[in-house]
Scaffold this motif. Structure first.
Motif, PDB file in Angstrom:
ATOM      1  N   PRO B 391       3.280 -35.368 -97.771  1.00 30.57           N
ATOM      2  CA  PRO B 391       1.799 -35.238 -97.884  1.00 30.57           C
ATOM      3  C   PRO B 391       1.205 -36.654 -98.453  1.00 30.57           C
ATOM      4  O   PRO B 391       1.875 -37.377 -99.234  1.00 30.57           O
ATOM      5  CB  PRO B 391       1.553 -34.082 -98.994  1.00 30.57           C
ATOM      6  CG  PRO B 391       2.912 -34.143 -99.465  1.00 30.57           C
ATOM      7  CD  PRO B 391       3.910 -34.466 -98.632  1.00 30.57           C
ATOM      8  N   PHE B 605      -2.433 -32.700 -87.400  1.00 27.79           N
ATOM      9  CA  PHE B 605      -2.517 -33.883 -88.241  1.00 27.79           C
ATOM     10  C   PHE B 605      -1.314 -33.455 -89.093  1.00 27.79           C
ATOM     11  O   PHE B 605      -0.545 -34.436 -89.463  1.00 27.79           O
ATOM     12  CB  PHE B 605      -3.743 -33.767 -88.869  1.00 27.79           C
ATOM     13  CG  PHE B 605      -3.902 -34.775 -89.974  1.00 27.79           C
ATOM     14  CD1 PHE B 605      -3.927 -36.373 -89.690  1.00 27.79           C
ATOM     15  CD2 PHE B 605      -3.835 -34.633 -91.408  1.00 27.79           C
ATOM     16  CE1 PHE B 605      -3.859 -37.310 -90.483  1.00 27.79           C
ATOM     17  CE2 PHE B 605      -3.936 -35.604 -92.358  1.00 27.79           C
ATOM     18  CZ  PHE B 605      -4.040 -36.855 -91.975  1.00 27.79           C
ATOM     19  N   CYS B 607      -0.592 -32.662 -92.279  1.00 27.28           N
ATOM     20  CA  CYS B 607      -0.005 -32.886 -93.806  1.00 27.28           C
ATOM     21  C   CYS B 607       0.470 -31.580 -94.352  1.00 27.28           C
ATOM     22  O   CYS B 607      -0.308 -30.848 -94.432  1.00 27.28           O
ATOM     23  CB  CYS B 607      -1.251 -33.656 -94.314  1.00 27.28           C
ATOM     24  SG  CYS B 607      -0.918 -33.749 -96.150  1.00 27.28           S
ATOM     25  N   ILE B 621      -6.180 -25.979 -98.738  1.00 30.80           N
ATOM     26  CA  ILE B 621      -5.435 -26.958 -99.417  1.00 30.80           C
ATOM     27  C   ILE B 621      -4.326 -26.393-100.155  1.00 30.80           C
ATOM     28  O   ILE B 621      -4.520 -25.495-101.214  1.00 30.80           O
ATOM     29  CB  ILE B 621      -6.244 -27.760-100.446  1.00 30.80           C
ATOM     30  CG1 ILE B 621      -7.522 -28.525 -99.493  1.00 30.80           C
ATOM     31  CG2 ILE B 621      -5.384 -28.851-101.222  1.00 30.80           C
ATOM     32  CD1 ILE B 621      -7.132 -29.554 -98.609  1.00 30.80           C
ATOM     33  N   CYS B 626      -0.897 -31.227-102.161  1.00 29.11           N
ATOM     34  CA  CYS B 626      -1.993 -32.290-101.788  1.00 29.11           C
ATOM     35  C   CYS B 626      -1.648 -33.393-102.857  1.00 29.11           C
ATOM     36  O   CYS B 626      -1.773 -33.170-104.023  1.00 29.11           O
ATOM     37  CB  CYS B 626      -3.133 -31.630-101.920  1.00 29.11           C
ATOM     38  SG  CYS B 626      -4.541 -32.727-101.533  1.00 29.11           S
ATOM     39  N   GLY B 628      -4.155 -35.880-102.715  1.00 26.93           N
ATOM     40  CA  GLY B 628      -5.459 -36.150-102.974  1.00 26.93           C
ATOM     41  C   GLY B 628      -6.060 -37.483-102.242  1.00 26.93           C
ATOM     42  O   GLY B 628      -6.649 -38.309-102.661  1.00 26.93           O
ATOM     43  N   CYS B 629      -5.201 -37.809-101.221  1.00 22.36           N
ATOM     44  CA  CYS B 629      -5.529 -39.119-100.201  1.00 22.36           C
ATOM     45  C   CYS B 629      -6.920 -38.948 -99.659  1.00 22.36           C
ATOM     46  O   CYS B 629      -7.814 -40.090 -99.384  1.00 22.36           O
ATOM     47  CB  CYS B 629      -4.588 -39.395 -99.549  1.00 22.36           C
ATOM     48  SG  CYS B 629      -4.272 -38.259 -98.024  1.00 22.36           S
ATOM     49  N   GLY B 630      -7.413 -37.825 -99.365  1.00 18.75           N
ATOM     50  CA  GLY B 630      -8.864 -37.683 -98.791  1.00 18.75           C
ATOM     51  C   GLY B 630      -8.872 -37.794 -97.284  1.00 18.75           C
ATOM     52  O   GLY B 630     -10.116 -37.837 -96.697  1.00 18.75           O
ATOM     53  N   CYS B 632      -7.685 -36.369 -94.805  1.00 22.09           N
ATOM     54  CA  CYS B 632      -8.054 -34.947 -93.880  1.00 22.09           C
ATOM     55  C   CYS B 632      -9.514 -34.660 -93.600  1.00 22.09           C
ATOM     56  O   CYS B 632      -9.864 -34.300 -92.819  1.00 22.09           O
ATOM     57  CB  CYS B 632      -7.275 -33.796 -94.430  1.00 22.09           C
ATOM     58  SG  CYS B 632      -7.521 -33.485 -96.023  1.00 22.09           S
TER      59      CYS B 632
HETATM   60  S1  SF4 Z   1      -6.262 -35.153 -99.229  1.00 18.77           S
HETATM   61 FE1  SF4 Z   1      -5.490 -33.994 -97.262  1.00 18.77          FE
HETATM   62  S2  SF4 Z   1      -4.331 -35.569 -96.216  1.00 18.77           S
HETATM   63 FE2  SF4 Z   1      -4.258 -36.198 -98.379  1.00 18.77          FE
HETATM   64  S3  SF4 Z   1      -2.555 -35.086 -99.174  1.00 18.77           S
HETATM   65 FE3  SF4 Z   1      -4.089 -33.795 -99.457  1.00 18.77          FE
HETATM   66  S4  SF4 Z   1      -4.026 -32.527 -97.818  1.00 18.77           S
HETATM   67 FE4  SF4 Z   1      -2.952 -34.213 -97.320  1.00 18.77          FE
END
Ligand code: SF4
Ligand code: FAD
Ligand code: SF4
Ligand code: SF4
Ligand code: SF4
Lengths: 372, 651
Positions: B391, B605, B607, B621, B626, B628-630, B632
């Motif tokens: 993730p 996608f 993740c 989520i 997760c 928290g890269c943002g 998605c």
């Molecule tokens: S923010 Fe989205 S893409 Fe990033 S780790 Fe969480 S679920 Fe995955």
């Protein structure tokens, strides 16, 4: 209606080079995208039915159904489709100094419709370099910056999808015939969505014999002229048989149409419609007078807006000379016959049943009349 | 003090790799170098953790060849030295290895190669053992954890005795499993480096150290072969070659390494201790002929148990053929006879099945009903998950943009891949973007070659990807070559700031070394620019900008271009437990499986931080996964995935 999904669209349209690049399936979702004039599917979508298929002007186009819906009659063999009247027209002196393709009728009408609130936004085709790019225009003045024809196919309708997403609900659209056809299909709510309302306020169709493949045209023209200096391209009506390319140093390059014809995508040879039959009004170049347009008024709404624009001094109209009308009918009829005959020969018309996808459906009587 | 440096005769539970490190310490190692690669990495990590205390110099080198060169210098200066790598690394080092074996060494020098039968964490299960025979150096293979330590210590002495490098080969199950190890005392740490070169060329102790004297084999090759003969002589009495079993067994198993453990277990499972003997060899090249002869004489049936290629088997057969007039004809079982597979890891079950056919005994190691039940359980209990990235992995975002740019470009452009986490680019988890995959740096070399095929009508856009560590390891020459030859392609460097796949070992681009000291970090972008490439740097989490840049780079195919996609690995110390955003899916907005999205986030996608809520028909989520890269939030067509900045985030 016989509506399938993205896989059928991919197989029957894109993979068979029947895609006109109209943009109807683009930006409805993350899967279909357009880049430099080409529509591609980025990832597989598994849905058995979808809007991409339903709106595509290359699949299951039921001409009788659409004619019934917009003109209350089954489709007939008139080369120009259904219409109320045909006149010649041009933008009034209000618009002097702007660059239009011919008489500026299209721009004048869109300007007027936007200013008076007949539409709440206009979907037009501007350009970046020589690449035509869809635009959503909210301000009448911006209509003028989109004037002039770009002779390569543009995914204009992707901007309709975005405009709907943004909440516009009286969208004005300037479209080529395939785009007008797709718009008519969208407005018919083919998937019978429950909370559907017609998002379109006005469709101004432009005439079109073909639109070039951008990816073929760009290197072709770049090898003849510095792309960054092009100010306008024009294809004057017959018998000229040339494309004229104007550049910023004031010179004009003339390219015989013969050289350009093989840059026309195969897809255009299946197109029956020269005059955007499924629009409120249609506009073309008036043969013999580069400063005026041919204007076909088709619907009540089209008539009302044109009359209003004339009354308010935005548009000037005149009678259509009989000889021009004859030539127009001949050209449009010729295109219709050739395309339908080709599609028919290739087994793409009126296929029975649900299994075999048809490109076009229409009553047999009209079919026979056209291809006779 | 670390448990690795306890100077008493205590017992410790050590991982095989730690046992090797301890063996090196007991053997008085002064210098150690290596290149990270599973299953070998913990050896250098263990040694670097005690470097200060034991006055060692330890480094993660740029690649395996350089690592071997660094280690060799210490040997030339009379120090004890060790070099560590995984099996594929020996291929990289082999050019220098051949020369080194020819020049010989001074201070004890040990090469540790960790093989990966079954390619559990490698791109292939290529063997390092044949190199020992190829370059004519001794090969030692520990059979348990105590031996892993003891043999390593002994290898330094052996190396000094024969004046050449000695190779130790471990395997994943030896390196990564743990067992009891009894310590011996550690030596003093006051070695002095002294490189002597004033003596005559022919003097191995005082002359220059060179690998080849043109046309004079007496100076090099003859003495080198004397060394290997001497090693064979020493191996005749090597205490690590052992026999267990009856005096005259029906069947003799000859084995080594982790296969010793499998063989012992198989014999005990089948209860055939009285019928089968095991000759466990630690010295697998050169084989000590008298020892082999002694044991070939005790029976007529021999089963060779080893992993992957029949190397031991063939070497024994050669000796048996030479001795045939003395020991008589033998029946051999093993790979050639089809009893033991020549691919993949072995395990006790495989040896059991070989033994039961050869000895005609039947055993049910596990009951059939159990096998069925277990299989059923696996199907229900474990969620199916394709090969994908972690993730929040920056490679997912990078591959997403690369995929989309290539698809939209529509000219059938493709990516030449490389070794790293981004091999997932081969599969749907990485959007099937990668179309070639070979050794480190090869993606860029191959792409450079494809770029030159324009002459033959190939006009597709060509891209390569490589990691930051790979860039230094082997991709720089490929880039230089492409630039020099004007090859039009785009090299994408997925810079996640460390050798992430193997555990964040430093490389020349990072500001610390293996021993935690501050060192100058080399700027990849500046290097590429200095070479003559056009360089762009983007944050792959900015999908829109990255994709636009890619379009721009591939549209006009002129010149060699570099795009550095720079973003720290999700597991890196700077990003771990430090989410930038708190993510949430707005259920009201989510289109889910309907037309307009069709589950883009969870279906495509992919993740693992996103879950599909079947019941509600919306995505959600997974707060545990997760990071928290943002990213998605930017791919969702409806804007249903919301970002909220985390106040505690350290940027
Ligand atoms: S923010 Fe989205 S893409 Fe990033 S780790 Fe969480 S679920 Fe995955
Ligand atoms: C590809 C193409 C082929 C054509 N073929 C013919 C023909 O065979 N015979 C004929 O009489 N007329 C043809 N036309 C129409 C003609 O060129 C003029 O657009 C039309 O007469 C209107 O003139 P105007 O002065 O009112 O246009 P303007 O006021 O200058 O407005 C032009 C409008 O066209 C739209 N537009 C420009 N390029 C495109 C595009 N690629 N796709 C969609 N919309 C676009 C813009 O949004 C703009 O609003 C063609 C136009 C195009 C784009
Ligand atoms: S079915 Fe809907 S979601 Fe799927 S590709 Fe077509 S428009 Fe997109
Ligand atoms: S013709 Fe229009 S709707 Fe059909 S596939 Fe092409 S771009 Fe999409
Ligand atoms: S991408 Fe967005 S709309 Fe689609 S399923 Fe995921 S959260 Fe819902």
């Amino acid at each position: 209606m016989n509506i399938s999904g993205p896989n059928e669209l991919l197989e029957n349209v894109i993979n068979r080079n029947l895609c006109t690049g109209c943009g109807a399936c683009v930006d409805l979702c993350p899967y279909f995208k357009s880049y430099r004039g080409k529509t591609t599917m980025l990832f597989p979508c598994t849905l058995p039915q979808g809007r991409c298929f339903a709106y595509c002007p290359r699949l299951e186009v039921d001409l009788d159904y659409l004619s019934g819906k917009y003109f209350e009659k089954p489709y007939n063999s008139d080369p120009l489709g259904f219409y109320k009247s045909i006149v010649t027209s041009r933008a009034s002196e209000k618009f002097t100094g702007n660059s239009f393709q011919a008489g500026g009728t299209v721009s004048a009408i869109m300007y007027f419709a936007l200013e008076r609130g007949y539409i709440d936004g206009a979907v037009l085709t501007g350009q970046e370099g020589i690449l035509p790019t869809p635009r959503i225009v909210m301000n009448p003045e911006d209509v003028l910056s989109c004037g002039s024809s770009k002779y390569t196919a543009a995914p204009t309708l992707s901007a309709v999808n975005r405009a709907i997403e943004e909440g516009l609900n009286r969208i004005g659209i300037v479209s080529t015939p395939c785009q007008a056809l797709s718009t008519a299909m969208l407005r018919a709510n083919p998937l019978e969505e429950k909370d559907f309302t017609d998002p379109v306020g006005l469709v101004v169709g432009i005439f079109c014999t073909w639109a070039l493949d951008f990816r073929a045209f760009e290197p072709f023209i770049a090898s003849r002229v510095d792309i960054n200096t092009i100010t306008k391209t024009d294809i004057p009506p017959p018998p000229a048989e040339v494309m004229e390319v104007y550049t910023s140093d004031g010179s004009k390059l003339q390219i015989p149409l013969e050289e350009i014809r093989n840059l026309v995508p195969d897809a255009c040879s299946y197109c029956m419609d020269m005059t955007s039959e499924f629009s409120d009004i249609s506009v073309g170049v008036l043969e013999g007078d580069p400063g005026r347009n041919t204007l076909i008024i088709r619907t009540e709404r089209g008539k009302m807006i044109v009359d209003e624009a004339v009354r308010e001094g935005y548009l000037i109209v005149d009678d259509m000379p009989e000889i021009n009308l004859e030539h127009l009918k001949w050209a449009a009829g010729n295109k219709k016959k050739k395309a339908l005959l080709k599609a028919h020969k290739e087994g793409m018309v009126n296929n029975p049943g649900k299994d075999k996808i048809s490109y076009i459906r229409l009553n047999n009587e009209t079919l026979e009349e056209i291809i006779a | 003090m670390s448990y690795l440096t306890d100077n008493q005769n205590n017992d410790y539970l050590l991982m095989g790799n730690e046992a090797i490190a301890r063996g090196a310490l007991e053997g008085g190692v002064n210098v150690a170098s290596g290149y990270p690669g599973t299953p070998s990495s913990e050896i250098i990590e263990a040694l670097s953790s005690v470097a200060k205390e034991r006055n060692l110099y330890v480094e993660w080198s740029i690649n395996e060849k350089v690592a071997l060169e660094v280690a060799a210098s210490a040997s030339f200066a009379g120090l004890r030295t060790m070099c560590v790598m995984k099996q594929n690394g020996v291929n990289v080092a082999s050019d220098f290895l051949l020369h080194l074996a020819s020049s010989g060494t001074r201070g004890g020098m040990v090469l540790v190669a960790c093989d990966d039968p079954g390619a559990l964490s490698s791109v292939n299960e290529g063997e390092s053992r044949p190199f020992a025979r190829l370059v004519e150096i001794p090969l030692l293979e520990p059979g348990d954890f105590q031996e892993a330590k003891d043999i390593t210590k002994w290898a330094f002495e052996l190396s000094e005795e024969i004046r050449n490098i000695v190779m130790i080969r471990s395997v994943t199950r030896m390196s990564h499993a743990s067992g009891n190890v009894r310590y011996e005392r550690l030596p003093d740490t006051n070695a002095k480096a002294d490189f002597r070169f004033d003596g005559p060329l022919s003097d191995p102790e005082t002359g220059p150290v060179i690998s080849m004297v043109v046309g004079i084999s007496e100076l090099q090759h003859v003495p080198q072969q004397e060394k290997i003969k001497k090693a064979a002589e020493i191996f005749e009495d090597c205490p690590f070659n052992t026999y267990e079993g009856p005096e005259k067994p029906e069947l003799l198993i000859i084995t080594s390494s982790a296969c010793t453990l499998y063989s012992r277990e198989a014999i005990s499972l089948l209860n055939v201790k009285d019928r089968v003997g095991i000759l466990k060899l630690a010295t697998t090249w050169p084989l000590p002929p008298r020892l082999i002869k002694k044991y070939l004489s005790v029976t007529d049936r021999i089963l060779v148990v080893e992993e992957v290629l029949p190397i031991l088997e063939e070497n024994i057969k050669i000796l048996a053929a030479e001795m045939a007039h003395e020991i008589g004809p033998k029946t051999f079982y093993g790979k050639n006879a089809g009893n033991i597979p020549s691919v993949g890891e072995l395990n006790p079950d495989i040896v059991v099945s070989a033994l039961s056919t050869i000895l005609d005994v039947r055993v049910e190691s596990v009951s059939e009903s159990f096998v069925k039940e277990a299989a059923a359980l696996i199907e229900t209990g474990i969620p199916v998950r394709g090969l994908t990235m972690c993730p929040g992995c920056p490679h997912r975002a990078s591959l997403w943009s690369i995929h989309n740019a290539l698809e939209m470009d529509g000219r059938k452009g493709f990516v030449c891949g490389d070794i790293g986490c981004y091999v997932a680019g081969l599969w749907p988890g990485g959007f099937n973007t990668v179309k070639t995959l070979h050794s480190m740096g090869s993606g860029s070399g191959i792409a450079g070659g494809f770029g030159k095929l324009r002459q033959f009508g190939m006009d597709q856009p060509v891209l390569s990807i490589c990691g930051d560590s790979t860039f230094f390891h082997a991709a720089m020459p490929a880039l230089a070559n492409a630039i020099h030859h004007k090859s039009p392609f785009t090299m994408i460097i997925l810079d996640n700031r460390g050798a992430a796949m193997t555990g964040f070992q430093p490389h020349p681009g990072t500001p610390v070394n293996a021993m935690g000291e501050a060192v100058p970090s080399l700027d990849i972008a500046e290097i590429c620019r200095a070479m003559g490439a056009t360089v762009e740097i983007r944050n792959p989490f900015d999908i829109e900008e990255t994709q636009q840049t890619l379009h721009h780079l591939i549209e006009h195919q002129e010149g060699t271009k570099v795009l550095i996609l720079s973003q720290a690995c999700a597991l890196s110390p700077e990003r771990k437990d430090n989410p930038k955003y708190r993510m949430k899916v707005d259920e009201e907005i989510c289109i889910g499986g309907n037309c307009g999205c069709n589950r883009l986030c969870t279906r495509i996608f992919g993740c693992p931080g996103l879950l599909w809520d079947e019941e509600k028909g919306v995505s959600k989520i997974n707060d545990i996964m997760c990071t928290g890269c943002g990213v998605c939030a930017d791919i969702c067509p409806a804007g249903a995935i919301k970002r909220e900045e985390v106040a505690e985030y350290v940027g």
